[in-house]
Design a protein around this motif. Structure first.
Motif, PDB file in Angstrom:
ATOM      1  N   GLY A   1       1.206  -1.448  -0.455  1.00 12.89           N
ATOM      2  CA  GLY A   1      -0.276  -0.206   0.082  1.00 12.89           C
ATOM      3  C   GLY A   1       0.270   1.227   0.109  1.00 12.89           C
ATOM      4  N   ILE A   2       1.673   0.535  -0.338  1.00 10.09           N
ATOM      5  CA  ILE A   2       2.889   2.804   0.054  1.00 10.09           C
ATOM      6  C   ILE A   2       3.171   2.755  -1.947  1.00 10.09           C
ATOM      7  N   ASP A   3       2.326   4.057  -2.113  1.00 16.41           N
ATOM      8  CA  ASP A   3       2.746   4.566  -3.585  1.00 16.41           C
ATOM      9  C   ASP A   3       3.380   6.090  -3.321  1.00 16.41           C
ATOM     10  N   ARG A   4       2.461   6.966  -4.427  1.00 18.57           N
ATOM     11  CA  ARG A   4       3.417   8.393  -4.875  1.00 18.57           C
ATOM     12  C   ARG A   4       2.188   8.668  -3.266  1.00 18.57           C
ATOM     13  N   GLY A   5       3.566   9.840  -2.520  1.00 20.57           N
ATOM     14  CA  GLY A   5       2.197  10.817  -1.734  1.00 20.57           C
ATOM     15  C   GLY A   5       1.893  10.129  -0.445  1.00 20.57           C
ATOM     16  N   THR A   6       2.822   8.892  -0.674  1.00 19.38           N
ATOM     17  CA  THR A   6       2.701   8.300   1.312  1.00 19.38           C
ATOM     18  C   THR A   6       3.513   8.672   2.067  1.00 19.38           C
ATOM     19  N   GLU A   7       3.794   9.299   3.567  1.00 18.60           N
ATOM     20  CA  GLU A   7       4.991  10.390   3.650  1.00 18.60           C
ATOM     21  C   GLU A   7       5.344   8.620   4.596  1.00 18.60           C
ATOM     22  N   ILE A   8       6.640   8.704   4.835  1.00 21.57           N
ATOM     23  CA  ILE A   8       7.490   7.239   6.013  1.00 21.57           C
ATOM     24  C   ILE A   8       7.280   8.572   7.195  1.00 21.57           C
ATOM     25  N   LEU A   9       6.797   8.344   8.020  1.00 29.34           N
ATOM     26  CA  LEU A   9       7.131   8.869   9.777  1.00 29.34           C
ATOM     27  C   LEU A   9       7.895   8.187  10.949  1.00 29.34           C
ATOM     28  N   ALA A  10       8.441   6.586   9.904  1.00 31.76           N
ATOM     29  CA  ALA A  10       9.124   6.349  11.029  1.00 31.76           C
ATOM     30  C   ALA A  10      10.222   5.016  10.528  1.00 31.76           C
ATOM     31  N   ILE A  11      11.174   4.732  11.166  1.00 32.34           N
ATOM     32  CA  ILE A  11      11.676   3.503  10.200  1.00 32.34           C
ATOM     33  C   ILE A  11      12.208   2.404  11.470  1.00 32.34           C
ATOM     34  N   GLY A  12      12.129   1.162  11.570  1.00 35.27           N
ATOM     35  CA  GLY A  12      12.248   0.283  12.723  1.00 35.27           C
ATOM     36  C   GLY A  12      11.964   1.256  14.308  1.00 35.27           C
ATOM     37  N   GLY A  13      11.060   1.657  14.389  1.00 35.06           N
ATOM     38  CA  GLY A  13      10.141   2.858  15.608  1.00 35.06           C
ATOM     39  C   GLY A  13      11.393   3.290  16.073  1.00 35.06           C
ATOM     40  N   GLN A  14      11.683   4.807  15.083  1.00 33.39           N
ATOM     41  CA  GLN A  14      12.349   5.539  15.736  1.00 33.39           C
ATOM     42  C   GLN A  14      11.800   6.728  14.269  1.00 33.39           C
ATOM     43  N   THR A  15      11.444   7.882  14.756  1.00 33.84           N
ATOM     44  CA  THR A  15      10.992   8.526  13.938  1.00 33.84           C
ATOM     45  C   THR A  15      11.659   9.060  12.993  1.00 33.84           C
ATOM     46  N   VAL A  16      11.180   8.941  11.227  1.00 32.63           N
ATOM     47  CA  VAL A  16      12.231   9.891  10.788  1.00 32.63           C
ATOM     48  C   VAL A  16      12.349  11.387  11.558  1.00 32.63           C
ATOM     49  N   ALA A  17      11.836  12.079  11.810  1.00 27.50           N
ATOM     50  CA  ALA A  17      12.337  13.265  11.907  1.00 27.50           C
ATOM     51  C   ALA A  17      13.300  13.167  12.977  1.00 27.50           C
ATOM     52  N   ASP A  18      14.134  12.302  14.213  1.00 31.52           N
ATOM     53  CA  ASP A  18      14.688  12.308  14.837  1.00 31.52           C
ATOM     54  C   ASP A  18      15.798  11.377  14.643  1.00 31.52           C
ATOM     55  N   ILE A  19      15.593  10.220  13.090  1.00 34.68           N
ATOM     56  CA  ILE A  19      16.984  10.339  12.525  1.00 34.68           C
ATOM     57  C   ILE A  19      17.744  12.125  12.131  1.00 34.68           C
ATOM     58  N   MET A  20      16.678  12.391  11.531  1.00 30.59           N
ATOM     59  CA  MET A  20      17.543  13.445  10.672  1.00 30.59           C
ATOM     60  C   MET A  20      17.920  14.178  12.016  1.00 30.59           C
ATOM     61  N   ALA A  21      17.199  14.250  13.017  1.00 31.60           N
ATOM     62  CA  ALA A  21      18.013  15.564  14.409  1.00 31.60           C
ATOM     63  C   ALA A  21      18.791  15.472  13.994  1.00 31.60           C
ATOM     64  N   ALA A  22      19.351  13.850  14.491  1.00 31.41           N
ATOM     65  CA  ALA A  22      20.827  13.407  14.896  1.00 31.41           C
ATOM     66  C   ALA A  22      21.850  13.579  14.357  1.00 31.41           C
ATOM     67  N   ASN A  23      21.342  13.342  12.619  1.00 28.75           N
ATOM     68  CA  ASN A  23      22.136  13.168  12.028  1.00 28.75           C
ATOM     69  C   ASN A  23      22.288  14.912  11.727  1.00 28.75           C
ATOM     70  N   PRO A  24      23.031  16.045  11.816  1.00 26.03           N
ATOM     71  CA  PRO A  24      22.768  17.039  10.793  1.00 26.03           C
ATOM     72  C   PRO A  24      23.339  17.671  10.084  1.00 26.03           C
ATOM     73  N   ASN A  25      24.444  16.745   9.510  1.00 26.94           N
ATOM     74  CA  ASN A  25      25.418  17.344   8.617  1.00 26.94           C
ATOM     75  C   ASN A  25      25.082  16.278   7.674  1.00 26.94           C
ATOM     76  N   ASN A  26      24.428  15.047   7.645  1.00 23.20           N
ATOM     77  CA  ASN A  26      23.929  14.161   6.573  1.00 23.20           C
ATOM     78  C   ASN A  26      22.550  14.152   7.175  1.00 23.20           C
ATOM     79  N   PRO A  27      21.434  14.777   6.762  1.00 23.95           N
ATOM     80  CA  PRO A  27      20.244  14.146   7.399  1.00 23.95           C
ATOM     81  C   PRO A  27      19.394  13.337   6.545  1.00 23.95           C
ATOM     82  N   ALA A  28      19.558  13.110   5.151  1.00 23.26           N
ATOM     83  CA  ALA A  28      19.828  11.802   4.502  1.00 23.26           C
ATOM     84  C   ALA A  28      20.278  11.009   3.979  1.00 23.26           C
ATOM     85  N   GLY A  29      21.152  10.726   4.701  1.00 22.51           N
ATOM     86  CA  GLY A  29      21.887   9.399   4.756  1.00 22.51           C
ATOM     87  C   GLY A  29      21.534   8.624   5.728  1.00 22.51           C
ATOM     88  N   ALA A  30      21.547   9.677   6.320  1.00 21.20           N
ATOM     89  CA  ALA A  30      21.359   8.855   8.145  1.00 21.20           C
ATOM     90  C   ALA A  30      19.556   8.536   8.173  1.00 21.20           C
TER      91      ALA A  30
END
Length: 430
Positions: A103-132
């Motif tokens: 059910g994942i398609d265009r427009g789907t937002e990924i909110l969390a990966i393995g229990g960790q939110t995407v926002a937290d993953i990015m915030a914890a890696n400010p130099n390379n948030p997308a890479g994280a």
């Protein structure tokens, strides 16, 4: 490693399009990998915007499998991100891949990966948030499984478990790869080409244009918004399919460095039984549009003039191409920038993006909350406006207050630090 580095240097010294922009003074001993050594050698060209990671080392076996079979391992989605907002969205999904089945398609937002939110993953890696985020999604290997929390465009949230699998990259989607749109009573052919890299693109394009020809279509939208390029031969075929009235005239010329000028070649439009005579073309693109996706519209500028427009936001800017140099003993394929392409009028220096050389442009957003192929989507709507003779705002045009309009806000397609052969050619692929 040392012998592989020596081989790379020899190939670049022989073939590199910009020999005066090679830094051969760098010491290979200072680099623990082949790609890092290549990056150092071509750094002067990169500084002049001539080679932005276009020269790279990859696997012969992996790339051949990609080209011949479209083979790839992953979830089967393209991801875009907004670092400031710390959000990641799916902008395209391959129908035969595991994510789409969940059910994942265009427009789907990924909110969390393995229990960790995407926002937290990015915030914890400010130099390379997308890479994280890329690292959190895991390597491109079959069996890699991730638990995702997702949100659909209608606000519905759910948790899904998705395992990466081998799947084939379909160049034209069965849903929106080839459509006939109604533009106020005029039939418009719509082509959404995901990639030029897969051999099967040629067959699918022929089938699509056979339908266009039977419907008498003379206006076309080419949607290249995520197309990072690929096989020049596929771009030449697509040019042929658009130009039944231009057979024998110049499509483009490939130019090597002076010492390799015997390889220079001009390709002329050739006759194809499925071809139409496109009188008006709108090309949709973004900053992920590159290489063959830029070569094709540039080739049509001398012929269509004001009847071709670029729609969306400016392209990546890659008027050069790579050749493959193989060292089978190490499964090494060096993709080396070796030629540039120009159109009939000898124009092709769009290193800063295609918009600056296009006769007409229409600024439009990539509205990823609306399905591809839908006339209501912002870029497709703007393309239809151009084809119908309705007005649009040019990319870089002056605003009402006299200031110059910047590029429209644009999400970036995600790229891992060590991309696979497929990810190198298909921006945002995971």
């Amino acid at each position: 490693m040392s012998q592989r580095q020596d081989w790379v240097l020899a190939q670049l010294n022989e073939w590199y399009l910009f020999p005066n922009l090679l830094d051969t003074s760098v010491s290979k001993a200072n680099y623990d990998g082949v790609q890092s050594y290549i990056n150092a050698l071509v750094a002067p060209a990169r500084a002049q915007n001539r080679d932005r990671f276009f020269t790279y080392i990859t696997s012969i076996e992996e790339e051949n499998d990609l080209i011949q079979n479209g083979s790839n391992a992953g979830f089967g989605v393209r991801l875009s991100y907004d670092t400031q907002a710390r959000r990641v969205f799916v902008v395209e999904a391959f129908e035969n891949a595991p994510a789409f089945a969940e059910g994942i398609d265009r427009g789907t937002e990924i909110l969390a990966i393995g229990g960790q939110t995407v926002a937290d993953i990015m915030a914890a890696n400010p130099n390379n948030p997308a890479g994280a985020v890329s690292n959190a999604l895991g390597p491109s290997e079959p069996g890699v499984t991730r638990e995702l929390r997702i949100r659909q465009p209608d606000g519905t949230e759910s948790r899904v478990s998705v395992a990466k699998e081998e799947y084939s990259l379909d160049p034209l989607s069965d849903r929106y790869g080839s459509l006939i749109l109604d533009n106020g009573g005029t039939k418009v052919g719509y082509i959404n080409l995901r990639t030029f890299i897969v051999d099967d693109a040629s067959r699918q394009l022929r089938d699509a244009f056979s339908q266009f020809r039977s419907q008498g279509i003379e206006q076309v939208i080419l949607d290249f918004r995520y197309n990072g390029g690929g096989l020049v031969s596929v771009a030449e075929l697509l040019g042929d399919l658009l130009a039944a009235d231009k057979v024998g005239q110049e499509f483009s010329t490939t130019i090597f460095r002076p010492s390799k000028s015997e390889n220079n070649e001009t390709y002329n439009f050739s006759s194809q039984p499925q071809a139409i005579s496109a009188m008006k073309i709108a090309v949709i693109g973004t900053n992920a549009t590159a290489s063959a996706s830029e070569l094709l519209p540039n080739a049509f500028i001398p012929y269509l003039g004001q009847n071709i427009a670029f729609v969306g936001s400016d392209t990546f800017g890659k008027p050069v191409g790579q050749i493959a140099r193989d060292r089978s003993a190490c499964d090494d394929r060096l993709r080396v920038v070796a030629f540039r392409s120009v159109n009939r009028d000898d124009n092709g220096g769009y290193y800063d993006g295609l918009a600056s050389v296009m006769p007409r442009t229409c600024a439009a957003a990539d509205d990823f909350l609306v399905p591809l192929g839908d006339p209501r989507e912002a870029s497709i709507s703007a393309a239809l406006d151009f084809l119908a003779g309705r007005s649009c705002t040019a990319i870089g045009a002056a605003d009402k207050d006299g200031t110059v309009q910047a590029r429209l806000p644009e999400r970036e397609l995600m790229m891992p630090s060590e991309p696979s052969a497929a990810q190198l050619r298909i921006p945002g692929l995971f």
